[in-house]
Design a protein around this motif. Sequence first.
Motif, short mmCIF file in Angstrom:
data_model
loop_
_atom_site.label_atom_id
_atom_site.label_comp_id
_atom_site.label_asym_id
_atom_site.label_seq_id
_atom_site.Cartn_x
_atom_site.Cartn_y
_atom_site.Cartn_z
N LEU A 164 -3.49 8.71 -7.49
CA LEU A 164 -4.33 7.52 -7.48
C LEU A 164 -4.05 6.73 -6.21
N LYS A 165 -5.10 6.32 -5.50
CA LYS A 165 -4.92 5.79 -4.15
C LYS A 165 -4.40 4.35 -4.12
N GLN A 166 -4.58 3.59 -5.19
CA GLN A 166 -3.99 2.25 -5.28
C GLN A 166 -4.32 1.41 -4.04
N PHE A 167 -5.59 1.19 -3.78
CA PHE A 167 -6.00 0.47 -2.57
C PHE A 167 -5.39 -0.93 -2.52
N ARG A 168 -4.63 -1.20 -1.46
CA ARG A 168 -3.98 -2.48 -1.18
C ARG A 168 -2.99 -2.86 -2.28
N ASN A 169 -2.69 -1.96 -3.17
CA ASN A 169 -1.99 -2.30 -4.40
C ASN A 169 -0.82 -1.36 -4.65
N GLY A 170 0.07 -1.26 -3.66
CA GLY A 170 1.24 -0.42 -3.84
C GLY A 170 2.13 -0.86 -4.98
N TRP A 171 1.99 -2.10 -5.42
CA TRP A 171 2.80 -2.61 -6.55
C TRP A 171 2.63 -1.75 -7.80
N ALA A 172 1.51 -1.03 -7.89
CA ALA A 172 1.25 -0.20 -9.07
C ALA A 172 1.54 1.27 -8.80
#
Length: 558
Positions: free
Chosen positions: A86-94
């Motif tokens: 899952l690429k998690q755009f701008r959302n590395g927290w997840a």
Amino acid sequence: MASLAFLLPGGFIFLSFFFVSADAATKFYQFNIQVNNVSRLCHAKPIVTVNGRFPGPTVYAREGDSVQINVTNHAQYNISIHWHGLKQFRNGWADGPAYITQCPIQSGSSYMYSFNVTGQRGTLWWHAHILWLRATVYGAIVIMPKPGTPYPFPRPASEETLVFGEWWHADVEEVVKQGNSLGLPPNMSDAHTINGKPGPLFPCSEKHTFAMEVEQGKTYLLRIINAALNDELFFAIAGHNLTVVEIDAVYTKPFMTSAILIAPGQTTNVLVHANQMPGRYFMAVRPFIDAPIPIDNKTATSIFQYKGIPNSVLPTLPHLPSPNDTTFALSYNRKLKSLNTPTFPAIVPLKVDRNLFFTVGLGMNPCPSCVNGTRLTASLNNITFVMPEIGLLEAHYFNTKGVFRTDFPDKPPTPFNYTGAPLTANLGTTKGTRLVKLAFNSTVELVIQDTNLLTVESHPFHLHGYNFFVVGTGIGNFDPNKDPAKYNLIDPPERNTVGVPTGGWTAIRFTANNPGVWFFHCHLELHTGWGLKTAFVVENGKQADQTVLPPPKDLPQC
């Protein structure tokens, strides 16, 4: 809402899954918590399970969905969960890798993973991303296309998910600790599994066999995941050909094959036509290994059973490639190509802003307390990665000094004949938490070169937060003057995990348009633990929607 429970010696890890569709009125999931012990291969022992099952249940979502996953940890181990692919755009927290995008979730604490499924559909998976806990903490992710969007291949009658794994009779964490204390690789696994079961060829496992029922004349979609910790695997079905239609949640040009090769971390979707004489046929996996290293070479089996055929009929075994069949492996990987249609284009970077060249090295460090006086290590560009004590993404976001450096070299400091005569020196290997900084929206070409330091070996590399295009691969040393002319820049396979061939190289390209800190590592757990990893720091862009999102309030603390 959905809930999962993980059972560990000394406690439990509870996961609650909440799925909110882009059209919440039409899509909502609810799973409930169950906790059970799991017994396999004649050995009953407490292991990490999900809803009392091993592997964990498949997570279903649809392209465009939002997902929230609450994790509460009541175990003796700290844990984190990675949503692989899952690429998690701008959302590395997840994203989930411990000490990279978050501190692990400690016992008695909770964390809510929140992310959107954007521009992706197909088969991915989730797994623990700390220690060796992903030996049993894993499950499939199936992302369905948007409503009204058909598959780019004939619609199957039904589908099945097959997750391949490894099994240790002992507590895998204790196995790893023992190996580290001795300075030796941990004991190899005792068996391979298909959906958590080794099949009837393994002693005492008659009741532990996965089977799927099919009807003659119908076509089925198999969603295949390699969750094994350390083994590339061949897979085949006796008497039946497979048509590959997707890899790593990206559609491919279909092609027929008698078997597939799948590395740890990879997924492959195949169509199989039930066009043989009704009977019972073994589906089987066994490792591919073309280097002189010890490995669990046991075959795991499950059953492809035609409707109406009694269980008393003995299944037949498929003709799997031999364990060292490099020719088949290379030929199979050359057939993988992106679909590259107007609906599913392959947008390959043609102009490269940054050229990187990483060498993979194995080595030995002094260890007076170890059996041979040495301990095995691994490195990229002669650097053995040292895990930090806080999350790298948090340190990057808050500009915390002294946690990491961004001076990872673009190429190895000491060039040599990488795949020539075996070398035993470490070539000046150093330790450090050194990362690669990339400008936002820059295009990157990375060549990963295997070396003969100690031994040549295949390495499956996974890049978090991105897909990439595999534009070239070859055996021997990469030649920057000749090999790029052979690149496929039209329809190369698009992946999140790629195998670097034994004694060879692989070239990948991607556009650094997802800001944050993204882990890059060998997906052989053995090598990751030895330091075969680094991370990319992708800078923010100039627009508001090109920057890392703020951290969630419940982000775990170290």
